[in-house]
Design an enzyme around this catalytic site. Structure first.
Site, PDB file in Angstrom:
ATOM      1  N   VAL A  90       0.876  -1.182   0.000  1.00  0.00           N
ATOM      2  CA  VAL A  90       0.000   0.000   0.000  1.00  0.00           C
ATOM      3  C   VAL A  90       0.908   1.225   0.000  1.00  0.00           C
ATOM      4  O   VAL A  90       1.859   1.301   0.797  1.00  0.00           O
ATOM      5  CB  VAL A  90      -0.943   0.014   1.224  1.00  0.00           C
ATOM      6  CG1 VAL A  90      -1.747   1.307   1.283  1.00  0.00           C
ATOM      7  CG2 VAL A  90      -1.875  -1.200   1.201  1.00  0.00           C
ATOM      8  N   GLY A  96      -3.013   3.550   6.702  1.00  0.00           N
ATOM      9  CA  GLY A  96      -3.823   4.016   7.818  1.00  0.00           C
ATOM     10  C   GLY A  96      -5.307   4.054   7.504  1.00  0.00           C
ATOM     11  O   GLY A  96      -6.122   4.383   8.367  1.00  0.00           O
ATOM     12  N   GLY A  98      -6.858   1.282   6.222  1.00  0.00           N
ATOM     13  CA  GLY A  98      -7.340  -0.097   6.278  1.00  0.00           C
ATOM     14  C   GLY A  98      -7.255  -0.844   4.952  1.00  0.00           C
ATOM     15  O   GLY A  98      -7.818  -1.934   4.834  1.00  0.00           O
ATOM     16  N   TYR A 133       0.859  -8.124  10.148  1.00  0.00           N
ATOM     17  CA  TYR A 133       0.488  -9.526   9.979  1.00  0.00           C
ATOM     18  C   TYR A 133       0.252 -10.202  11.320  1.00  0.00           C
ATOM     19  O   TYR A 133      -0.658 -11.031  11.454  1.00  0.00           O
ATOM     20  CB  TYR A 133       1.552 -10.266   9.163  1.00  0.00           C
ATOM     21  CG  TYR A 133       1.671  -9.714   7.761  1.00  0.00           C
ATOM     22  CD1 TYR A 133       0.595  -9.760   6.882  1.00  0.00           C
ATOM     23  CD2 TYR A 133       2.850  -9.124   7.317  1.00  0.00           C
ATOM     24  CE1 TYR A 133       0.691  -9.233   5.596  1.00  0.00           C
ATOM     25  CE2 TYR A 133       2.951  -8.602   6.042  1.00  0.00           C
ATOM     26  CZ  TYR A 133       1.869  -8.661   5.187  1.00  0.00           C
ATOM     27  OH  TYR A 133       1.953  -8.138   3.927  1.00  0.00           O
TER      28      TYR A 133
END
Length: 175
Positions: A90, A96, A98, A133
């Site tokens: 990302v 931040g 999601g 993770y």
């Protein structure tokens, strides 16, 4: 509130995917010259007659801001297929919101729908994404070590098998 979506990649996303992979290389401190991937590779291997991978894109207000590239693997212990995530990334400006969690949730949904039993991935030791993770309840497999054989070694070892396997009934050559 920004509009967030996860969608499968399309052939017209190929150039964007390559740009994201190049950004991932920069994030990992790799020289851009290490990225050999081009749009033609994405089109051939992701959208050709025998796709080697699937790819989901994460969008924020309509702009592609992240991706997850994955493919099936197989566990002889489970007797079932699973999913290996090769890359999940990302863009920093979009973190931040999601997007990473939603990419993981979408892959988990696919795994459950397909009857797969697990998702595997590798994370560089220094990468702060390890905490991400772990928050998803993924388990670090510390007893396992990752090994890789690259082009020159692969070619050298394959040459050893050429004469031995040429007449074997199970030998199938693409040549």
């Amino acid at each position: 509130m920004p509009a967030i979506a996860i969608r499968p990649a399309r052939p017209d996303d190929a150039a964007t995917i390559v740009a994201l992979v190049r950004e991932l290389a920069v994030y990992e401190g790799e020289p851009l010259s290490s990225v050999k991937l081009g749009a033609a590779d994405i089109l051939r291997d992701g959208f050709g007659p025998e796709p080697y991978f699937e790819l989901l894109l994460a969008t924020l207000d309509g702009a592609v801001e992240g991706f997850a590239l994955f493919f099936p693997n197989y566990s002889t212990w489970e007797g079932r297929a699973g999913i290996h995530i090769e890359d999940l990334f990302v863009r920093e400006a979009a973190r931040g919101h999601g997007l990473g969690r939603l990419l993981m949730a979408a892959i988990a949904k696919l795994a459950v729908e397909r009857g797969y039993r697990r998702i595997d991935l590798s994370v560089l030791e220094w990468n702060p994404a390890r905490r991400f993770y772990e928050k998803l309840a993924m388990i670090e497999l510390t007893a396992w070590r990752l090994y890789r054989m690259e082009a020159a070694t692969l070619t050298r070892l394959a040459a050893e098998a050429e004469d031995v396997l040429r007449d074997a009934p199970c030998w199938r050559s693409s040549a």
